[in-house]
Scaffold this motif. Structure first.
Motif, mmCIF file in Angstrom:
data_model
loop_
_atom_site.group_PDB
_atom_site.id
_atom_site.type_symbol
_atom_site.label_atom_id
_atom_site.label_comp_id
_atom_site.label_asym_id
_atom_site.label_seq_id
_atom_site.Cartn_x
_atom_site.Cartn_y
_atom_site.Cartn_z
ATOM 1 N N THR A 1 -10.950 -3.845 8.453
ATOM 2 C CA THR A 1 -11.673 -4.751 8.301
ATOM 3 C C THR A 1 -12.031 -4.845 6.760
ATOM 4 O O THR A 1 -12.173 -5.944 6.009
ATOM 5 C CB THR A 1 -12.891 -4.720 9.027
ATOM 6 N N ARG A 2 -12.474 -3.587 6.264
ATOM 7 C CA ARG A 2 -13.031 -3.561 4.684
ATOM 8 C C ARG A 2 -11.835 -4.009 4.022
ATOM 9 O O ARG A 2 -11.923 -4.421 2.849
ATOM 10 C CB ARG A 2 -13.482 -2.004 4.484
ATOM 11 N N MET A 3 -10.703 -3.354 4.211
ATOM 12 C CA MET A 3 -9.448 -3.658 3.397
ATOM 13 C C MET A 3 -9.282 -5.384 3.253
ATOM 14 O O MET A 3 -9.023 -5.861 2.132
ATOM 15 C CB MET A 3 -8.104 -3.004 3.890
ATOM 16 N N ILE B 1 -9.164 -5.016 -5.602
ATOM 17 C CA ILE B 1 -7.717 -4.566 -4.972
ATOM 18 C C ILE B 1 -7.681 -3.156 -5.078
ATOM 19 O O ILE B 1 -6.958 -2.618 -3.983
ATOM 20 C CB ILE B 1 -6.870 -5.094 -5.845
ATOM 21 N N GLU B 2 -8.220 -2.287 -5.899
ATOM 22 C CA GLU B 2 -8.204 -0.983 -5.464
ATOM 23 C C GLU B 2 -8.822 -0.276 -4.620
ATOM 24 O O GLU B 2 -8.371 0.511 -3.829
ATOM 25 C CB GLU B 2 -8.990 -0.431 -6.974
ATOM 26 N N GLN B 3 -10.174 -1.001 -4.061
ATOM 27 C CA GLN B 3 -10.856 -0.705 -2.967
ATOM 28 C C GLN B 3 -9.726 -0.627 -1.591
ATOM 29 O O GLN B 3 -9.731 -0.016 -0.916
ATOM 30 C CB GLN B 3 -12.023 -1.363 -2.699
ATOM 31 N N ALA B 4 -9.212 -1.808 -1.763
ATOM 32 C CA ALA B 4 -8.278 -2.372 -0.548
ATOM 33 C C ALA B 4 -7.103 -1.129 -0.491
ATOM 34 O O ALA B 4 -6.721 -0.828 0.679
ATOM 35 C CB ALA B 4 -7.609 -3.841 -0.804
ATOM 36 N N HIS B 5 -6.681 -0.870 -1.750
ATOM 37 C CA HIS B 5 -5.588 0.102 -1.821
ATOM 38 C C HIS B 5 -6.098 1.367 -1.338
ATOM 39 O O HIS B 5 -5.460 2.117 -0.514
ATOM 40 C CB HIS B 5 -4.859 0.319 -3.239
ATOM 41 N N ASP B 6 -7.277 1.709 -1.473
ATOM 42 C CA ASP B 6 -7.842 3.129 -0.893
ATOM 43 C C ASP B 6 -7.928 3.030 0.616
ATOM 44 O O ASP B 6 -7.549 3.920 1.276
ATOM 45 C CB ASP B 6 -9.115 3.470 -1.832
ATOM 46 N N GLU B 7 -8.184 1.828 1.004
ATOM 47 C CA GLU B 7 -8.603 1.879 2.445
ATOM 48 C C GLU B 7 -7.048 1.878 3.180
ATOM 49 O O GLU B 7 -7.122 2.313 4.369
ATOM 50 C CB GLU B 7 -9.142 0.426 2.978
ATOM 51 N N ALA B 8 -6.272 1.224 2.648
ATOM 52 C CA ALA B 8 -4.918 1.309 3.042
ATOM 53 C C ALA B 8 -4.371 2.709 3.030
ATOM 54 O O ALA B 8 -3.644 3.274 3.924
ATOM 55 C CB ALA B 8 -3.788 0.348 2.290
#
Length: 466
Positions: free
Chosen positions: A249-251, A272-279
């Motif tokens: 959800t966060r991503m 985008i970096e935060q989404a990458h970390d969540e992935a």
């Protein structure tokens, strides 16, 4: 619901057993009759031939007239015996002995079977004719009617005995068949309950420990394992639905924010970096769950190979020493020791030891001392990670080895709660267990493995660790 064609039919079993019993009875009677007849017939022929030889010798020494008088005397003193004798002249006249049959129907020489009327009744006789060199012929009569009656009595008594024996065997077979059907029906009923979705069903096991009890114990063990795997699968599914929903959800939210056209470039890159970390977190969780599932299902045993456990622990300790020191802790590496060659899964063992060191670095706190050691005790090999941190309360040590379990104090830190679960699955894969002990102060996490199951080498094959 029992499927068609699977119904047990005791009646069919009874008729099969009855047919087998009757066949056994018939074969037994034929054998008794044949063997008895052969034995009696052989004995009677020997008696007839011995009497013939005796009277032939008597005729050659004494002549026909004395032999005729001797046969008449025997006929008067022992009439109606099983063996009777007659002496005929060359012209067919009866010179002496039994008056049973005229000379004409008798064979010229040798044996024959005739029906002769004697004492007012007809009965079968066996005759043995022996021509004499001094003239005439000697005839030995054997009443085989008595022999036939004796054989029938023998067969009848044997039949009664065999019938009683077959009846007893048939009753025992029916009792055993009933017992077998009851025990098998118990197993079948358990299998039907499992098929209907009741994974808690277990077959009844008796303390006497026969083959069915051993089968029931094996079946119950299999069902325990199936229930454990099914429960684990449901736990993983539920945990994935719960624990992956938040990072996904966060991503999604981060990617949606990054797609806003009026968002500044720096904020876009940050989203985008935060989404990458969540992935990455989601992929790490999935990877860890796959490792646990493979270890618990035993699918990783085909990748086991000989390895130096002492060297493996030293290498993992050297790899995690900077992480522990960055956390403000002191790391004590394992003492140098001779090689300890075992058969194991190197990748999972490395991951398990690394997880224990990683947990110590994250939860022991600043100033703690983290020790890594390999203990070789009789019959056991123990990989120990001990720290002087706050430890885990005894009432929580069982729960923290389960998937996704995180104590309240650890929920504010990143992680998925799978580190100890992987270590426990690794120990189980190698036939051991993960033990959590009090270090006074702190925690001792021990991967306890049976030495024999790992295939320890003989002393002359031990190498020196680098």
């Amino acid at each position: 619901m029992r499927p068609p064609g699977s119904r047990l039919r005791p009646g069919a079993v009874f008729f099969v057993l009855l047919a087998m019993a009757l066949s056994a009875l018939a074969v037994g009677l034929l054998m008794v009759d044949g063997i008895g007849e052969a034995i009696i017939g052989k004995r009677q022929r020997e008696v007839a031939e011995a009497a013939r030889d005796y009277f032939v010798a008597f005729a050659h020494e004494e002549g026909l007239a004395p032999l005729a008088r001797a046969l008449d005397l025997r006929e008067r003193t022992d009439p109606g015996g099983g063996f009777r004798y007659a002496l005929y002249a060359a012209d067919g006249r009866l010179l002496g002995g039994a008056r049973l049959e005229a000379r004409e129907p008798l064979p010229a020489s040798g044996a024959a079977r005739l029906d002769i009327l004697a004492d007012g009744r007809g009965s079968p006789w066996r005759v043995l004719v022996q021509p004499l060199s001094v003239g005439g012929a000697l005839v030995v009569y054997e009443d085989i009617g008595e022999r036939i009656a004796f054989r029938r009595a023998l067969v009848a008594s044997a039949g009664v005995a065999l019938l009683a024996a077959v009846g007893a065997v048939l009753l025992a077979a029916l009792w055993f068949n009933s017992l077998l059907l009851r025990r098998m029906e118990t197993l079948a009923a358990t299998a039907r309950r499992i098929a209907d979705g009741d994974l808690s069903a277990r077959t009844e096991v008796h303390p006497k420990g026969d083959v069915f009890d051993r089968l029931g114990e094996a079946m119950n063990g299999m069902l325990d394992r199936i229930e454990e795997l099914m429960t684990g699968m449901r736990t993983v599914t539920d945990s994935l639905a719960h624990d992956l929903r938040s990072p996904l959800t966060r991503m999604r939210a981060d990617l949606a924010r990054a797609m806003q056209p009026d968002l500044p470039q720096d904020a876009r890159l940050d989203a985008i970096e935060q989404a990458h970390d969540e992935a990455d977190r989601a992929l790490s969780t999935l990877s860890a769950l796959m490792d646990i599932a493979r270890a618990e299902a035993g699918l990783s045993r085909d990748m086991m190979a000989p390895l130096d456990l002492a060297a493996l622990a030293a290498e993992v300790g050297e790899l995690f020493a900077p992480v522990i020191e960055d956390a403000g802790q002191t790391f004590v590496a394992p003492d140098p020791r001779p090689a300890l060659i075992v058969k194991g899964h190197e990748l999972i063992l490395r991951q398990a030891v690394g997880n224990l060191l990683h947990n110590a670095a994250h939860h022991a706190g600043q100033g703690a001392v983290v020790r890594l050691a390999v203990e070789d005790v009789p019959g056991r090999i123990r990989i120990v990670v001990a720290d002087t941190g706050p430890g885990i309360a005894p009432e929580h040590r069982g729960r923290v080895r389960e998937r996704f379990v995180r104590l309240d104090a650890a929920r504010s830190r990143p992680g998925g709660g799978l580190g100890l679960a992987i270590a426990a699955a690794c120990a189980k894969l190698h036939g051991g267990a993960l033990e959590l002990e009090d270090a006074h102060p702190g925690l001792r996490a021990v991967i306890d493995l049976p030495a024999q199951s790992l295939g320890r080498p003989p002393p002359d094959s031990v190498m020196t660790a680098p």
